[in-house]
Design a protein around this motif. Structure first.
Motif, PDB file in Angstrom:
ATOM      1  N   THR A 161     -89.899  10.073  36.530  1.00  0.00           N
ATOM      2  CA  THR A 161     -89.833  11.408  35.948  1.00  0.00           C
ATOM      3  C   THR A 161     -88.395  11.878  35.966  1.00  0.00           C
ATOM      4  O   THR A 161     -87.590  11.396  36.754  1.00  0.00           O
ATOM      5  CB  THR A 161     -90.688  12.408  36.750  1.00  0.00           C
ATOM      6  N   CYS A 208     -89.789   5.462  45.599  1.00  0.00           N
ATOM      7  CA  CYS A 208     -90.739   6.583  45.539  1.00  0.00           C
ATOM      8  C   CYS A 208     -90.111   7.850  46.108  1.00  0.00           C
ATOM      9  O   CYS A 208     -90.271   8.942  45.548  1.00  0.00           O
ATOM     10  CB  CYS A 208     -92.011   6.233  46.300  1.00  0.00           C
ATOM     11  N   LEU A 209     -89.390   7.717  47.221  1.00  0.00           N
ATOM     12  CA  LEU A 209     -88.730   8.869  47.839  1.00  0.00           C
ATOM     13  C   LEU A 209     -87.684   9.452  46.907  1.00  0.00           C
ATOM     14  O   LEU A 209     -87.618  10.668  46.696  1.00  0.00           O
ATOM     15  CB  LEU A 209     -88.090   8.460  49.163  1.00  0.00           C
ATOM     16  N   ASN A 224     -87.452   9.107  43.655  1.00  0.00           N
ATOM     17  CA  ASN A 224     -88.072   9.686  42.475  1.00  0.00           C
ATOM     18  C   ASN A 224     -88.706  11.041  42.797  1.00  0.00           C
ATOM     19  O   ASN A 224     -88.637  11.979  41.995  1.00  0.00           O
ATOM     20  CB  ASN A 224     -89.141   8.740  41.930  1.00  0.00           C
ATOM     21  N   TYR A 225     -89.308  11.153  43.966  1.00  0.00           N
ATOM     22  CA  TYR A 225     -89.954  12.408  44.359  1.00  0.00           C
ATOM     23  C   TYR A 225     -88.927  13.527  44.530  1.00  0.00           C
ATOM     24  O   TYR A 225     -89.166  14.671  44.152  1.00  0.00           O
ATOM     25  CB  TYR A 225     -90.720  12.200  45.664  1.00  0.00           C
TER      26      TYR A 225
END
Length: 267
Positions: free
Chosen positions: A203, A192-193, A195-196
């Motif tokens: 994304t 998640c980190l 990807n963010y």
């Protein structure tokens, strides 16, 4: 300094700031601060390795020899940890020593020692081995921390989590379930980190550029040529394990075309 080394050091404005660029390292992709388009979307998130570069830059400045010397020391530590880990696996003293020495002189390790940028590979493998070592010693919390550091050195560090998950399957109790849950949780946080910050899993702000950057074979539009080049590269990588001939051209493509069916020299 050549190629990717310039992107993470001499030509990287963030690295040149030394410790002043530490915040940017953790908030952006690995090549943040590099010139041209690569600096906007490097497709890698390796903040621990880049933090080491910043520390080295603040101490040694633009001195490639100092960087090489420090990285050689890291590699020596890696070989020692490999030997100790093999002993913990009850491989045998003589066999472990031979394996460690063979790893030291393996031709394919030439690049990671001689290429400044490849510190990410050295640190990642070092952390993976330390994860295995502490896991065998049943120091699971240390192993979790080291696995997290490994994957933040380079994406290959996910191997450390794979080892932790597989080793936890032998524990048929609440402790085993806790270990699986904690390792899985940390992996999810990492994904998640990552990807963010840079995208790439759910994304991607620049999908075509990122894909070609990570796999240059995608720049070949003819499917037949793409497959032929992929198999040829696979063959050369395995050949280099025995004889490290002309490693530089491994980063390119277009060795075979349907028009000529001959190797194209690297430029």
């Amino acid at each position: 300094l050549v190629g990717s080394e310039m992107c993470i050091r001499d030509s990287n404005t963030n690295t040149q700031n030394g410790l002043g660029g530490l915040g940017n390292v953790w908030a952006n992709n690995t090549f943040y601060g590099a010139p041209q388009q690569l600096g906007n979307n490097g497709g890698a998130y390796r903040p621990v390795t880049m933090s080491v570069f910043l520390i080295e830059q603040s101490i040694f400045g633009n001195n490639p020899f100092a960087f090489h010397l420090v990285h050689l020391c890291f590699f020596i530590i890696l070989v020692v940890v490999l030997y100790l880990t093999l002993l913990k696996l009850k491989i045998g003293n003589i066999t472990s020593l031979i394996a460690a020495l063979a790893f030291t002189v393996l031709p394919t390790n030439m690049e990671v020692v001689s290429n400044i940028k490849s510190l990410d590979s050295i640190l990642s493998v070092l952390m993976i081995l330390l994860t295995v070592y502490h896991s065998i010693e049943k120091r699971y919390y240390y192993a979790l921390i080291l696995a997290s550091v490994a994957i933040l050195c380079k994406e290959d560090g996910i191997i450390a989590f794979a080892f932790l998950l597989l080793s936890s399957l032998n524990l048929k109790n609440k402790k085993g379930l806790f270990q699986i849950a904690s390792a899985t949780g940390l992996l999810l946080i990492y994904f998640c980190l990552r990807n963010y910050i840079i995208g790439g899993y759910f994304t991607n702000p620049d999908d075509n550029h990122l894909n070609v950057l990570n796999n240059e074979l995608l720049s070949i539009t003819n499917n037949g040529e793409q497959v032929m080049n992929a198999f040829y590269l696979w063959f050369r990588y395995h050949l280099n394990m025995i004889y490290p001939f002309d490693n530089a051209f491994m980063y390119s493509n277009g060795y075979f075309t349907f028009n000529k069916l001959t190797a194209v020299s690297y430029t």
